[in-house]
Design a protein around this motif. Structure first.
Motif, PDB file in Angstrom:
ATOM      1  N   ALA A 195      -9.268   5.556   4.425  1.00 19.44           N
ATOM      2  CA  ALA A 195      -7.895   5.125   4.702  1.00 19.44           C
ATOM      3  C   ALA A 195      -7.690   4.641   6.135  1.00 19.44           C
ATOM      4  CB  ALA A 195      -6.917   6.252   4.372  1.00 19.44           C
TER       5      ALA A 195
ATOM      6  N   LYS B  72      -4.904   9.906   0.051  1.00 19.92           N
ATOM      7  CA  LYS B  72      -5.505   8.672  -0.446  1.00 19.92           C
ATOM      8  C   LYS B  72      -4.465   7.559  -0.402  1.00 19.92           C
ATOM      9  CE  LYS B  72      -8.783  10.918  -3.605  1.00 19.92           C
ATOM     10  NZ  LYS B  72      -9.247  11.031  -5.020  1.00 19.92           N
ATOM     11  N   LEU B  73      -4.929   6.332  -0.610  1.00 12.57           N
ATOM     12  CA  LEU B  73      -4.026   5.187  -0.625  1.00 12.57           C
ATOM     13  C   LEU B  73      -4.094   4.503  -1.983  1.00 12.57           C
ATOM     14  CD1 LEU B  73      -4.803   3.586   2.871  1.00 12.57           C
ATOM     15  CD2 LEU B  73      -2.925   5.139   2.274  1.00 12.57           C
ATOM     16  N   HIS B  74      -2.945   4.058  -2.455  1.00 11.53           N
ATOM     17  CA  HIS B  74      -2.883   3.285  -3.694  1.00 11.53           C
ATOM     18  C   HIS B  74      -2.519   1.856  -3.326  1.00 11.53           C
ATOM     19  CE1 HIS B  74      -0.884   1.581  -7.290  1.00 11.53           C
ATOM     20  NE2 HIS B  74      -1.862   2.213  -7.913  1.00 11.53           N
ATOM     21  N   LEU B  75      -3.406   0.940  -3.687  1.00 12.58           N
ATOM     22  CA  LEU B  75      -3.247  -0.460  -3.315  1.00 12.58           C
ATOM     23  C   LEU B  75      -2.750  -1.269  -4.510  1.00 12.58           C
ATOM     24  CD1 LEU B  75      -3.686  -2.811  -1.329  1.00 12.58           C
ATOM     25  CD2 LEU B  75      -6.086  -2.839  -2.021  1.00 12.58           C
TER      26      LEU B  75
ATOM     27  N   VAL C 150       0.857  -1.186   0.000  1.00 11.81           N
ATOM     28  CA  VAL C 150       0.000   0.000   0.000  1.00 11.81           C
ATOM     29  C   VAL C 150       0.891   1.233   0.000  1.00 11.81           C
ATOM     30  CG1 VAL C 150      -1.820   1.256   1.208  1.00 11.81           C
ATOM     31  CG2 VAL C 150      -1.765  -1.243   1.300  1.00 11.81           C
ATOM     32  N   LYS C 151       0.588   2.154  -0.902  1.00 14.35           N
ATOM     33  CA  LYS C 151       1.376   3.379  -1.008  1.00 14.35           C
ATOM     34  C   LYS C 151       0.498   4.587  -0.698  1.00 14.35           C
ATOM     35  CE  LYS C 151       4.261   6.015  -4.252  1.00 14.35           C
ATOM     36  NZ  LYS C 151       4.786   6.067  -5.640  1.00 14.35           N
ATOM     37  N   GLY C 152       0.990   5.451   0.192  1.00  8.30           N
ATOM     38  CA  GLY C 152       0.280   6.671   0.515  1.00  8.30           C
ATOM     39  C   GLY C 152       0.511   7.731  -0.547  1.00  8.30           C
TER      40      GLY C 152
ATOM     41  N   GLU D  42      -7.719   2.362  -5.697  1.00  2.34           N
ATOM     42  CA  GLU D  42      -7.509   3.588  -4.929  1.00  2.34           C
ATOM     43  C   GLU D  42      -8.507   3.642  -3.780  1.00  2.34           C
ATOM     44  OE1 GLU D  42      -8.323   8.015  -6.084  1.00  2.34           O
ATOM     45  OE2 GLU D  42      -6.303   7.528  -6.793  1.00  2.34           O
TER      46      GLU D  42
ATOM     47  N   ARG E 276      -9.276   9.074   1.184  1.00  6.85           N
ATOM     48  CA  ARG E 276      -8.681   9.465   2.460  1.00  6.85           C
ATOM     49  C   ARG E 276      -9.648   9.245   3.620  1.00  6.85           C
ATOM     50  NH1 ARG E 276      -8.318  16.102   2.153  1.00  6.85           N
ATOM     51  NH2 ARG E 276     -10.555  16.528   1.951  1.00  6.85           N
TER      52      ARG E 276
ATOM     53  N   LYS F  91      -6.507   0.752   7.076  1.00  6.95           N
ATOM     54  CA  LYS F  91      -5.284   0.420   7.818  1.00  6.95           C
ATOM     55  C   LYS F  91      -5.598  -0.458   9.017  1.00  6.95           C
ATOM     56  CE  LYS F  91      -2.810   4.629   6.448  1.00  6.95           C
ATOM     57  NZ  LYS F  91      -2.270   5.951   6.930  1.00  6.95           N
TER      58      LYS F  91
END
Length: 257
Positions: A248, A227-230, A220-222, A242, A245, A252
Motif C-alpha cells: 500500500a 489493504k487497498l481496494h482499487l 482507491v478505497k482503504g 486488491e 497492506r 500510494k
C-alpha cells in the motif's frame, strides 16, 4: 550482511552468488535482479541492503542510473569489464570493483572492505553522482519500453498500443485488457516478463495476478485491514483489484508521481 546482486546474465549471477557463499558464508543474497528497471522497483519497495554487487552494463542501461535515483549509504561493489578510465573512476570514488571473471582473492578483499565500511558507516561519504560524472553522460543508455503488444483474439493477431492497455491479468494464461474492455491473450509465460517491458511510472504490479495502468485507476478505497481496494474506470469498473497492506505505501507513492 544482506546483499543485493544486480546482474542481467543468469549464469554470471549464479556463479557470483556461489563464489560469495564460498568466500564469506555470512553474506546472504536476499535478491538478484537483472535490469535497471527491476532494481529501481525493488529498491523502492524494500529496505536498503548492507551491500550491493552491481554489473556496470545491463540490458536496459548502465547501473549508475540506479544510483542517480537512489541516494544509498551501503557500499557498492561493481563487476565490470570496463576500460581503465572507468576503473580509475571507481578507485577515486572509493568503490571496489571486480573484473570478470571474478577472482576469489579479490572478491574476499572486496567483501572484507565492505564489511569494514558497514561497521564503521564511513561509507556514507561515497558519492555515486561523482562516479557518474567521471564516466561521462554519453555512455548512459536511455531506458526504452515496449510501445505495442501483440494479442491473440479468435486466432488472429492484433497489435495494441501500450497506452490503450488498462491492465495485464494472469488467469491461467496472461491477458491484456484495454480501456474499452477488449481482452487479448499474450504469449508471455509470466507477468514478470511483461513487467520488465513496460514503464514503471505508468504501470504498477498490484499483486501476483495484475499489473495496472495509472490511467485506468478511478478511485482507491482503504479497507479495515490496511489493504487497498482499487476500482477501475468504466467499462472495467467491475474488475476488482486488491493491494496488500505491505504494498500500500509504495502504491500510494506511485499514484503521486
Amino acid at each position: 550482511m544482506k546483499a543485493l546482486i544486480i546482474e542481467d546474465e543468469e549464469l554470471v549471477a549464479l556463479e557470483l552468488a556461489t563464489s560469495i557463499a564460498q568466500v564469506d558464508p555470512d553474506v546472504k543474497i536476499i535478491k538478484t535482479v537483472g535490469s535497471v528497471k527491476t532494481a529501481l522497483n525493488w529498491l523502492a519497495e524494500n529496505a536498503e541492503p548492507d551491500i550491493i554487487f552491481a554489473d556496470v552494463q545491463l540490458a536496459d542501461g548502465v547501473s549508475f542510473r540506479i544510483f542517480e535515483r537512489f541516494q544509498l549509504s551501503c557500499p557498492i561493489i561493481f563487476t565490470t569489464a570496463y576500460n581503465e578510465y572507468a576503473i580509475q573512476a571507481f578507485k577515486v570514488n572509493g568503490i571496489d570493483y571486480l573484473l570478470k571473471p571474478v577472482d576469489w582473492d579479490e572478491l574476499e578483499c572486496a567483501i572484507a572492505k565492505a564489511r569494514t565500511l558497514v561497521r564503521a558507516r564511513s561509507h556514507q561519504s561515497l558519492d555515486i553522482r561523482k562516479l557518474v560524472e567521471a564516466l561521462g553522460s554519453p555512455t548512459l543508455v536511455p531506458l526504452t519500453y515496449k510501445e505495442h503488444f501483440l494479442g491473440n483474439a479468435r486466432n488472429s493477431w492484433v497489435p495494441v498500443k501500450v497506452s490503450q492497455i488498462a491492465y495485464f491479468l494472469r488467469d491461467q494464461l496472461n491477458f491484456m485488457v484495454t480501456h474499452t474492455n477488449e481482452r487479448y491473450i499474450l504469449e508471455y509465460e509470466t507477468l514478470d516478463q511483461i513487467e520488465e517491458l513496460i514503464d514503471p511510472n505508468r504501470f504498477y504490479r498490484a499483486n501476483r495476478q495484475c499489473i495496472v495502468n495509472i490511467d485506468a485507476v478511478h478511485q482507491v478505497k482503504g479497507l479495515a485491514n490496511l489493504k487497498l481496494h482499487l476500482k477501475l474506470k468504466a467499462p472495467n469498473h467491475q474488475f476488482n483489484i486488491e493491494i496488500s497492506r505491505d504494498k500500500a505505501p509504495s502504491f500510494k507513492k506511485w499514484l503521486e508521481k
